[in-house]
Write an enzyme that holds these catalytic residues in place. Structure first.
Site, PDB file in Angstrom:
ATOM      1  N   GLU A  31       0.816  -1.200   0.200  1.00 25.18           N
ATOM      2  CA  GLU A  31      -0.036   0.163   0.044  1.00 25.18           C
ATOM      3  C   GLU A  31       0.794   1.238   0.050  1.00 25.18           C
ATOM      4  O   GLU A  31       0.240   2.152  -0.758  1.00 25.18           O
ATOM      5  CB  GLU A  31      -0.886   0.003   1.171  1.00 25.18           C
ATOM      6  CG  GLU A  31      -2.119  -1.162   1.025  1.00 25.18           C
ATOM      7  CD  GLU A  31      -3.138  -0.878  -0.273  1.00 25.18           C
ATOM      8  OE1 GLU A  31      -2.999   0.424  -0.731  1.00 25.18           O
ATOM      9  OE2 GLU A  31      -3.612  -1.745  -0.353  1.00 25.18           O
ATOM     10  N   TYR A  36      -6.562   6.082   4.590  1.00 23.70           N
ATOM     11  CA  TYR A  36      -6.616   5.117   3.598  1.00 23.70           C
ATOM     12  C   TYR A  36      -5.768   3.927   3.781  1.00 23.70           C
ATOM     13  O   TYR A  36      -6.386   2.848   3.735  1.00 23.70           O
ATOM     14  CB  TYR A  36      -6.190   5.787   2.524  1.00 23.70           C
ATOM     15  CG  TYR A  36      -5.672   4.802   1.219  1.00 23.70           C
ATOM     16  CD1 TYR A  36      -6.856   4.062   0.511  1.00 23.70           C
ATOM     17  CD2 TYR A  36      -4.525   4.158   0.950  1.00 23.70           C
ATOM     18  CE1 TYR A  36      -6.528   3.203  -0.406  1.00 23.70           C
ATOM     19  CE2 TYR A  36      -4.412   3.395   0.191  1.00 23.70           C
ATOM     20  CZ  TYR A  36      -5.204   2.795  -0.453  1.00 23.70           C
ATOM     21  OH  TYR A  36      -5.249   1.838  -1.407  1.00 23.70           O
ATOM     22  N   ASP A  71      -9.591   6.395  -1.753  1.00 23.64           N
ATOM     23  CA  ASP A  71      -8.442   7.061  -2.380  1.00 23.64           C
ATOM     24  C   ASP A  71      -9.010   7.758  -3.698  1.00 23.64           C
ATOM     25  O   ASP A  71     -10.147   7.973  -3.995  1.00 23.64           O
ATOM     26  CB  ASP A  71      -7.343   5.813  -2.674  1.00 23.64           C
ATOM     27  CG  ASP A  71      -7.942   4.792  -3.693  1.00 23.64           C
ATOM     28  OD1 ASP A  71      -8.967   4.801  -3.969  1.00 23.64           O
ATOM     29  OD2 ASP A  71      -7.100   4.332  -4.320  1.00 23.64           O
TER      30      ASP A  71
END
Ligand code: SF4
Length: 352
Positions: A40, A119, A137
């Site tokens: 991520e 996020y 996002d």
């Protein structure tokens, strides 16, 4: 706003689409929170095609929290070289060191990690722990604003609140990992910024932006990103098979990466202006053997800055050295240091 049954149809259509269209990616075969976290963070500002190899290399070298925590920051940055946004790598390293060898298991602990925002925390907690935290996002903003026809700017406080609440309402509580990945992948592959594939879209029937012809206007933003120009003059100094580099410090781009001596100017300057400047004079003195412009007018675009760079070569007598601010290294040792993509471009061009 749509009713509950329309929302759940939207969810199942997205999940069905995902199961048929998702890309096979190395971080999709695991629920290990450490690996999800690394993927991520890499993907925050990087396209999947570019991030893929970085992820594989990074995990190969730093397979778990303990290994990353024990590593030297310069080495971590070296593995990040070329990806940009180097604060991500510095934060990863600092966060790994703060974990005492175990990846945290609650949302609050995860979001408290350095460099982890809402996020990333939602992505890690949903994918690794099955917690129903909705990700929001750029992809999610785009899909939701278009499908639901919401023109509230996504960079306004009100917009952030609206989209966060809507995403949380939509998330499939039974399978949050699947839903979160489905909507992000849908935004990345189907409902893309410039050319969404509306003709073959499973949710086209309910899409308000398609019906109202507002796809190009959504998602709406209130502020344009301000871009500033910067002018870098790099001095590639050679003396007896050695060159000189320095670690960047301060709160600026490329912090902790290495680079050649740099003279930054408020605007573009000519070769003559550079050579006669006090900064150049005090850097190399007057007894250099030769000086020339090796590579000029390199335009290097970052998200908020455009760098206009010139690379000069200065040859000094063999034993000559620069001030203590610079490290003297053998030319071939440069490869072992983490450098910016811009310096890498120069080295590649200079080789050929
Ligand atoms: S119809 Fe087009 S704009 Fe609407 S969700 Fe599908 S791809 Fe996106």
């Amino acid at each position: 706003m749509k009713n509950n049954s329309q929302l759940s149809t939207f969810n199942s259509q997205l999940i069905m689409w995902y199961e048929e269209n998702k890309r096979e990616l190395p971080w999709r075969n695991t629920t290990d929170p450490y690996k999800i976290w690394i993927s991520e963070i890499i993907l925050q500002q990087t396209r999947v095609a570019q991030g893929y190899d970085y992820f594989v290399r990074f995990i190969e070298r730093f397979p778990d929290v303990q290994t990353l925590a024990a590593a030297n920051e310069d080495e971590v940055l070296k593995y990040w070289q070329g990806l940009g946004y180097y604060s991500r790598a510095r934060n990863l390293h600092a966060a790994a060191k703060s974990m005492n060898g175990v990846f945290p298991s609650t949302y609050q602990e995860v979001i408290n990690l350095k460099g982890v925002g809402e996020y990333t925390a939602a992505a890690i907690c949903s994918i690794s722990y099955g917690m129903a935290y909705a990700v929001v996002d750029g992809n999610v903003y785009r899909v939701l604003s278009r499908y639901f026809g919401i023109d509230t700017p996504i960079d306004s406080t009100e917009g952030k609140k609206i989209f966060k609440e809507l995403a949380q309402e939509l998330i499939d509580k039974e399978q949050p990992a699947l839903y979160n990945q489905a909507i992000m992948e849908f935004g990345a592959l189907q409902c893309t910024p410039a050319s969404p594939n509306c003709t073959l879209c499973p949710v086209a029937d309910g899409c308000l932006a398609l019906a109202n012809n507002t796809i190009k206007q959504l998602p709406a933003k209130q502020h344009k990103t301000k871009v500033t120009n910067r002018y870098f003059n790099y001095i590639y100094v050679r003396a007896g098979g050695c060159t000189f580099i320095k670690k960047r410090t301060g709160n600026d781009i490329w912090k902790n990466l290495f680079e050649f001596p740099l003279i930054e100017t408020p605007e573009q300057i000519s070769e003559e202006e550079l050579y006669s400047s006090p900064e150049f004079q005090s850097l190399v003195g007057s007894d250099h053997l030769s000086v020339k412009l090796l590579l000029g007018n390199v335009k290097h675009v970052l998200s908020h800055r455009i760098i206009f760079a010139n690379f000069y070569q200065v040859d000094l007598p063999d034993g000559k050295t620069l001030s203590n601010d610079y490290i003297r290294i053998k030319q071939e040792e440069l490869e072992g240091y983490a450098i910016s993509r811009l310096t890498q471009i120069f080295l590649e061009k200079n080789k050929s």
